[in-house]
Design an enzyme around this catalytic site. Structure first.
Site, PDB file in Angstrom:
ATOM      1  N   THR A 117       0.829  -1.477   0.060  1.00  0.00           N
ATOM      2  CA  THR A 117      -0.049  -0.192  -0.003  1.00  0.00           C
ATOM      3  C   THR A 117       1.083   1.303  -0.292  1.00  0.00           C
ATOM      4  O   THR A 117       1.753   0.755   0.621  1.00  0.00           O
ATOM      5  CB  THR A 117      -0.799  -0.018   1.133  1.00  0.00           C
ATOM      6  OG1 THR A 117      -1.282   1.045   1.418  1.00  0.00           O
ATOM      7  CG2 THR A 117       0.710  -0.077   2.808  1.00  0.00           C
ATOM      8  N   TYR A 141      -2.045   0.377  10.095  1.00  0.00           N
ATOM      9  CA  TYR A 141      -2.208  -0.170   8.488  1.00  0.00           C
ATOM     10  C   TYR A 141      -1.473  -0.261   7.838  1.00  0.00           C
ATOM     11  O   TYR A 141      -0.925  -0.929   7.296  1.00  0.00           O
ATOM     12  CB  TYR A 141      -3.442   0.296   7.965  1.00  0.00           C
ATOM     13  CG  TYR A 141      -3.835  -0.248   6.873  1.00  0.00           C
ATOM     14  CD1 TYR A 141      -4.077  -1.560   5.862  1.00  0.00           C
ATOM     15  CD2 TYR A 141      -3.527   0.209   5.234  1.00  0.00           C
ATOM     16  CE1 TYR A 141      -3.743  -2.035   5.076  1.00  0.00           C
ATOM     17  CE2 TYR A 141      -3.947   0.996   4.346  1.00  0.00           C
ATOM     18  CZ  TYR A 141      -3.468  -0.927   3.801  1.00  0.00           C
ATOM     19  OH  TYR A 141      -3.533  -1.246   2.103  1.00  0.00           O
TER      20      TYR A 141
END
Length: 329
Positions: A117, A141
């Site tokens: 990501t 995250y």
């Protein structure tokens, strides 16, 4: 040769399975169906229901299906949720990825494509951000994904094992043939939420933060069509099989659109007015993140087919309408 796709019932994973099947490859899916859907999977693919952290199950799946490559999507993806539940994210995204990597090494699987990501960059000082910029995630995250990248790099140095880590920017859109799309209830992806609001499935859409240092005060992101993203995965897998060279690259278009730009596109394409409310910034969000794309274009000769915001929105709206019809059957 068989490709194991973890999380193959989810949004991006199901698109990946269809792309692999379209490419003539053998596929086995491992998904616990906590957020994925059995109906979203290509029927030609084999399916095993189970958890990616189950070492014994992983050994059996890899052995029984002669797996030679893994594409790993399974995980949790909501930034604010990770701030509220960091340990849950480190378990699901990092600890369980460690089990999967260990199973790959244990069973001689040499090729591994990882769903990473842009959140690993945090709030980058250089825009567009290149792959060699400092990695300073702002949320658990992003950190959970970065920790998995670090594990992959270390394992590749110690074993006959090669990986590609693809750092996604904002994924949106749907399969143009409407075989699958973003179907998760309560999804937080901006374009998905906006399409739902336009069609009356939500009573409003909230804009989080209007005081960023951007042209209109709202956050700016690089949006990539999901079909272009999975095409990059196919090329990355081919790269690993052909060259054996580790690859880390961004997956985006190199263009930034603000939240208000996106909402304007949804209204323009959908021919309606969105019910918008404005709220404060969310923890863990960056003001502006846009991909540097020189590496992916040069290394993989990647040529996106849907690099247009209105096209992305049109496909997302078409899927949302299709999903509404499906749910009425």
């Amino acid at each position: 040769m068989t490709v194991l796709v973890t999380g193959g019932g989810g949004y991006i994973g199901s698109h990946m399975v269809w792309a692999l099947v379209d490419d003539g490859q053998e596929v086995v899916i491992l998904d616990n169906l906590s957020t994925g859907f059995r109906w979203a999977m290509a029927p030609e693919a084999k399916f095993v229901q189970g958890d990616v952290g189950d070492a014994a199950l992983l050994d059996g799946v890899i052995r029984d299906h002669a797996v030679d490559a893994i594409i790993h999507f399974a995980g949790s993806i909501v930034v604010p949720d990770s701030v509220a539940d960091p340990l849950g994210y480190y378990l699901n995204n990092t600890v369980k990825s460690r089990e999967l990597i260990a199973a790959a090494v244990r069973n001689g699987v040499k090729h591994f494509v990882f769903s990473s990501t842009a959140a690993v960059y945090g709030d980058p000082k250089t825009i567009p951000v290149g792959e060699d910029e400092p990695l300073k995630p702002l949320s658990p995250y992003g950190t959970s994904k970065l920790m998995t990248e670090i594990m992959l790099a270390d394992v590749a140095k110690a074993h006959d094992f090669r990986y590609a880590a693809l750092r996604y920017f904002n994924v949106a859109g749907a399969d143009p043939r409407l075989r699958t799309g973003q179907s998760t209830k309560g999804a937080t992806h901006l374009i998905k939420v906006a399409c739902e609001a336009l069609l009356g499935k939500r009573d409003r859409i909230e804009v989080f933060g209007t005081d960023y240092d951007t042209p209109d005060g709202t956050g700016v992101r690089d949006y990539i069509h999901v079909s272009d993203l999975v095409a990059a995965h196919l090329l990355a897998l081919r790269h690993l099989r052909d060259t054996g060279e580790v690859l880390v690259c961004n997956c985006g278009y190199g263009n930034g659109f603000s939240v208000l730009d996106v909402l304007g596109a949804v209204e323009r394409v959908g021919g309606g007015k969105l019910p918008v409310v404005y709220g404060p910034r969310r923890p863990g969000d960056s003001p502006k993140v846009v991909a540097g794309v020189d590496r992916i274009r040069a290394t993989l000769d990647w040529k996106p087919a849907y690099a247009d915001l209105d096209v992305i929105v049109a496909h997302a709206l078409a899927w949302e309408r299709h999903l509404g019809q499906r749910n009425q059957i």
